[in-house]
Design a protein around this motif. Sequence first.
Motif, PDB file in Angstrom:
ATOM      1  N   ALA A  51      58.242  26.874 -10.578  1.00  0.00           N
ATOM      2  CA  ALA A  51      58.180  27.533 -11.878  1.00  0.00           C
ATOM      3  C   ALA A  51      59.537  28.129 -12.268  1.00  0.00           C
ATOM      4  CB  ALA A  51      57.109  28.621 -11.851  1.00  0.00           C
ATOM      5  N   GLY A  52      60.334  28.534 -11.275  1.00  0.00           N
ATOM      6  CA  GLY A  52      61.598  29.198 -11.575  1.00  0.00           C
ATOM      7  C   GLY A  52      62.756  28.240 -11.808  1.00  0.00           C
ATOM      8  N   ALA A  53      62.562  26.978 -11.501  1.00  0.00           N
ATOM      9  CA  ALA A  53      63.659  26.008 -11.545  1.00  0.00           C
ATOM     10  C   ALA A  53      64.347  25.958 -12.910  1.00  0.00           C
ATOM     11  CB  ALA A  53      63.143  24.629 -11.151  1.00  0.00           C
ATOM     12  N   LYS A  54      63.552  25.977 -13.942  1.00  0.00           N
ATOM     13  CA  LYS A  54      64.099  25.815 -15.284  1.00  0.00           C
ATOM     14  C   LYS A  54      64.962  27.020 -15.661  1.00  0.00           C
ATOM     15  CE  LYS A  54      62.540  24.134 -19.671  1.00  0.00           C
ATOM     16  NZ  LYS A  54      61.472  24.549 -20.563  1.00  0.00           N
ATOM     17  N   ALA A  59      67.607  23.358  -8.522  1.00  0.00           N
ATOM     18  CA  ALA A  59      66.536  22.505  -7.987  1.00  0.00           C
ATOM     19  C   ALA A  59      65.533  23.404  -7.267  1.00  0.00           C
ATOM     20  CB  ALA A  59      67.111  21.493  -7.015  1.00  0.00           C
ATOM     21  N   PRO A  60      64.240  23.166  -7.470  1.00  0.00           N
ATOM     22  CA  PRO A  60      63.227  24.000  -6.812  1.00  0.00           C
ATOM     23  C   PRO A  60      63.411  24.067  -5.305  1.00  0.00           C
ATOM     24  CG  PRO A  60      62.191  22.237  -8.110  1.00  0.00           C
ATOM     25  CD  PRO A  60      63.648  22.155  -8.355  1.00  0.00           C
ATOM     26  N   ALA A  61      63.837  22.955  -4.712  1.00  0.00           N
ATOM     27  CA  ALA A  61      63.982  22.929  -3.255  1.00  0.00           C
ATOM     28  C   ALA A  61      65.048  23.929  -2.802  1.00  0.00           C
ATOM     29  CB  ALA A  61      64.338  21.528  -2.786  1.00  0.00           C
ATOM     30  N   VAL A  62      66.086  24.103  -3.629  1.00  0.00           N
ATOM     31  CA  VAL A  62      67.159  25.045  -3.277  1.00  0.00           C
ATOM     32  C   VAL A  62      66.612  26.475  -3.311  1.00  0.00           C
ATOM     33  CG1 VAL A  62      69.404  25.957  -3.972  1.00  0.00           C
ATOM     34  CG2 VAL A  62      68.921  23.490  -4.156  1.00  0.00           C
ATOM     35  N   ILE A  63      65.891  26.779  -4.388  1.00  0.00           N
ATOM     36  CA  ILE A  63      65.299  28.116  -4.513  1.00  0.00           C
ATOM     37  C   ILE A  63      64.354  28.379  -3.336  1.00  0.00           C
ATOM     38  CG2 ILE A  63      63.872  29.640  -5.937  1.00  0.00           C
ATOM     39  CD1 ILE A  63      64.814  28.150  -8.389  1.00  0.00           C
ATOM     40  N   ALA A  64      63.479  27.425  -3.094  1.00  0.00           N
ATOM     41  CA  ALA A  64      62.492  27.591  -2.018  1.00  0.00           C
ATOM     42  C   ALA A  64      63.201  27.819  -0.685  1.00  0.00           C
ATOM     43  CB  ALA A  64      61.580  26.371  -1.941  1.00  0.00           C
ATOM     44  N   GLY A  65      64.263  27.068  -0.462  1.00  0.00           N
ATOM     45  CA  GLY A  65      65.009  27.199   0.788  1.00  0.00           C
ATOM     46  C   GLY A  65      65.599  28.600   0.929  1.00  0.00           C
ATOM     47  N   GLU A  66      66.157  29.105  -0.161  1.00  0.00           N
ATOM     48  CA  GLU A  66      66.768  30.440  -0.096  1.00  0.00           C
ATOM     49  C   GLU A  66      65.718  31.522   0.136  1.00  0.00           C
ATOM     50  OE1 GLU A  66      69.501  31.279  -3.336  1.00  0.00           O
ATOM     51  OE2 GLU A  66      70.013  29.142  -3.416  1.00  0.00           O
ATOM     52  N   VAL A  67      64.589  31.363  -0.518  1.00  0.00           N
ATOM     53  CA  VAL A  67      63.516  32.358  -0.344  1.00  0.00           C
ATOM     54  C   VAL A  67      63.003  32.322   1.094  1.00  0.00           C
ATOM     55  CG1 VAL A  67      61.171  33.001  -1.033  1.00  0.00           C
ATOM     56  CG2 VAL A  67      62.830  32.365  -2.779  1.00  0.00           C
ATOM     57  N   ALA A  68      62.823  31.114   1.613  1.00  0.00           N
ATOM     58  CA  ALA A  68      62.326  30.969   2.986  1.00  0.00           C
ATOM     59  C   ALA A  68      63.288  31.647   3.954  1.00  0.00           C
ATOM     60  CB  ALA A  68      62.166  29.499   3.338  1.00  0.00           C
ATOM     61  N   GLU A  69      64.576  31.505   3.662  1.00  0.00           N
ATOM     62  CA  GLU A  69      65.615  32.122   4.496  1.00  0.00           C
ATOM     63  C   GLU A  69      65.424  33.651   4.559  1.00  0.00           C
ATOM     64  OE1 GLU A  69      68.358  31.890   7.142  1.00  0.00           O
ATOM     65  OE2 GLU A  69      67.480  30.123   6.146  1.00  0.00           O
ATOM     66  N   VAL A  83      59.165  22.996   1.561  1.00  0.00           N
ATOM     67  CA  VAL A  83      59.004  21.541   1.644  1.00  0.00           C
ATOM     68  C   VAL A  83      59.242  20.912   0.279  1.00  0.00           C
ATOM     69  CG1 VAL A  83      57.388  21.615   3.593  1.00  0.00           C
ATOM     70  CG2 VAL A  83      56.500  21.680   1.262  1.00  0.00           C
ATOM     71  N   MET A  84      59.637  19.656   0.274  1.00  0.00           N
ATOM     72  CA  MET A  84      59.932  18.950  -0.974  1.00  0.00           C
ATOM     73  C   MET A  84      58.669  18.858  -1.815  1.00  0.00           C
ATOM     74  SD  MET A  84      63.013  18.566  -1.062  1.00  0.00           S
ATOM     75  CE  MET A  84      63.643  17.287  -2.120  1.00  0.00           C
ATOM     76  N   PRO A  85      58.766  18.914  -3.135  1.00  0.00           N
ATOM     77  CA  PRO A  85      60.002  19.129  -3.885  1.00  0.00           C
ATOM     78  C   PRO A  85      60.364  20.608  -4.097  1.00  0.00           C
ATOM     79  CG  PRO A  85      58.204  18.626  -5.372  1.00  0.00           C
ATOM     80  CD  PRO A  85      57.621  18.600  -3.994  1.00  0.00           C
ATOM     81  N   GLY A  86      59.676  21.527  -3.460  1.00  0.00           N
ATOM     82  CA  GLY A  86      60.044  22.931  -3.647  1.00  0.00           C
ATOM     83  C   GLY A  86      58.889  23.880  -3.406  1.00  0.00           C
ATOM     84  N   PHE A  87      57.913  23.426  -2.628  1.00  0.00           N
ATOM     85  CA  PHE A  87      56.778  24.298  -2.299  1.00  0.00           C
ATOM     86  C   PHE A  87      57.117  25.174  -1.102  1.00  0.00           C
ATOM     87  CE2 PHE A  87      54.525  20.450  -3.968  1.00  0.00           C
ATOM     88  CZ  PHE A  87      54.091  21.039  -5.135  1.00  0.00           C
ATOM     89  N   LEU A  88      56.449  26.294  -1.039  1.00  0.00           N
ATOM     90  CA  LEU A  88      56.557  27.135   0.153  1.00  0.00           C
ATOM     91  C   LEU A  88      55.215  27.115   0.857  1.00  0.00           C
ATOM     92  CD1 LEU A  88      58.577  29.956  -1.552  1.00  0.00           C
ATOM     93  CD2 LEU A  88      59.292  28.875   0.599  1.00  0.00           C
ATOM     94  N   ASN A  89      55.201  26.569   2.063  1.00  0.00           N
ATOM     95  CA  ASN A  89      53.971  26.517   2.861  1.00  0.00           C
ATOM     96  C   ASN A  89      53.972  27.690   3.828  1.00  0.00           C
ATOM     97  OD1 ASN A  89      53.248  24.241   1.562  1.00  0.00           O
ATOM     98  ND2 ASN A  89      53.624  22.830   3.263  1.00  0.00           N
ATOM     99  N   LEU A  90      52.863  28.407   3.849  1.00  0.00           N
ATOM    100  CA  LEU A  90      52.861  29.684   4.564  1.00  0.00           C
ATOM    101  C   LEU A  90      51.769  29.777   5.605  1.00  0.00           C
ATOM    102  CD1 LEU A  90      52.995  31.747   1.263  1.00  0.00           C
ATOM    103  CD2 LEU A  90      54.954  31.191   2.707  1.00  0.00           C
TER     104      LEU A  90
END
Length: 596
Positions: A51-54, A59-69, A83-90
């Motif tokens: 949702a935040g990509a726009k 890219a959603p995957a970049v955002i997701a990666g940073e948040v996961a970090e 995980v691709m394309p930008g989901f966070l699995n918890l």
Amino acid sequence: MKKLLEMISEEMQAAFEEAGYGETEAGGQLGRVTLSNRPDLCEYQCNGAMAGAKKFRKAPAVIAGEVAERLRGSKVFSQVEAVMPGFLNLKLSETFLRDYLQDMRQAEKFGLDKPAKPQKIIIDYGGANVAKPLHVGHLRSAVIGESIKRICRYAGHEVIGDAHLGDWGLQMGLVIMGIKERQPDLVYFDESYEGEYPVEAPFTISELEEIYPASSLKSKEDPAYKAQAMEATYKLQNGVRGYRALWQHMMNVSVTDLKKVYSSLNVEFDLWKGESDVRDLIPEMVQYMKDGGYAYISEGALVVDVKEETDTKEVPPCMILKSDGASLYNTSDLATILERTRLYHPDQIIYLTDKRQDLYFDQIFRCARKTKLVEPGTKLKWIGFGTVNGSDGKPFKTRDGGVMRLETLIQETRDEMLRKIKEGREMSEQEAKEVADMVAISALLYGDLSNQASKDYIFDMDRFTSFEGDTGPYILYTIVRIKSILTKYAEQGGSPDDREGLELLSASSLAEKQLMMQLAGFNAMMESASEETAPHKVCAFIYDLANAFNRFYHETKILAEEDEARKRSLIALLLLTREVLETCIQVLGFEAPEKM
Ligand code: ARG
């Protein structure tokens, strides 16, 4: 106490913010977490990066990666995977979950917060008519109304349940005429009589129940008879002594019987008021409606227009008085709104009837608002329920095609349950009967309540009374199973109400963790069941909980566990499961036996 999903979402939101992805333009929070729709991959998920990509042009995957970090080392999650394309699995941290259950156990009502503003709610349910037996159609109003009453009360509202008996209309005149036909010499019909009337009713409940249908049939075939019944109604409503005395007998005999049937379903009303209770308010209300310019005469009848510009269907005027001046169903419902407003100033009045009364309640509510009978802050809510059908999909009937009496239906369910209970169990006849009666009520109530109220359902005796599947008996069976483990634990010298062990819980298997997660959803579920007046949500929750428990039970050594500390923790988990299940069936309106 905060809901589990809220706490998880807050943790996630903080991570989004720290990573520089605060609120979106619409003010939406990217950190919203939901239950996973791929339980094979994860327990919860967050789609905020998509949702935040726009907005953030990344890219959603970049955002997701940073948040996961950011969430590395989080106390809330044991696993955060982008995980691709930008989901966070918890996955939830086991200690966090255990601490949550600990808090839940210590909190009042397992962590269900009191409502911000407790309401005073009147529930008008049951729908019984005096002198007419309850039939299967009355089951739903009683059962759903009772459960909504209990759910709202548990949630912290003040709730008053009112039977609102049909005790004042033409049916009363019909019964009076029926009695007159059979026993014309009764003193009640001698209008010159001035003495005391007998204390004993001149009929029994079964006679009374025969009189109404016979008289009703006759009035349909014989217009002169119908006119007499209308006259009798008029005389009753206008206070003719003998008619009032006869009516009082009908009330006494009928209400005693109604109470018996309702109590066999665990349905209890706080008020046994009826349409007749507002008879003295009617003249005043009518005058008020005329004076206010709301009511006018149309084709002889007194009506109030209730159509609105935005209507897409025809909404006819609400009739207040018939052309002969008689009051009707509408009149007493409106006068009852006036009375309830005066006596209770409720925040809400909830009605339960068959869904075919939708237009009727639309008219009544509009009329009450327009004429200001009801205070602006009082919500009027109508819940229309669907039909109970037979296996042919048509309204449920007896084998010979007649209307099924509610008492008969209850008895048949009890008989069937008794047959099943006796199969392969060693129990005295007396005990088997008691257990069967309790389990039968769970079958009836759960069979009804597990359906969304507005939907029709098929009454399937075999399925409803089954110990397996989404049924009341299955839920009770699960509770009884827990009780029996706890009893055995006590026999081994353990302390079966030791809740402290919960702090040692490890969520060491998937089944154990899933049971814990299901329990943790209690407060969120109960809050929404109350806000949405939806008992079926409680049913769905306990069905999942019972399944989670049984899976855990089959996979886990409990009494045979050698590690004493772990055993204690499992016992505490069982105890919490039992208490949550018992709380839920209590708000549904039934109880569990000790054995079954
Ligand atoms: N006695 C009515 C009937 O048999 C139901 C009453 C429902 N409640 C109400 N306030 N109108 O249809």
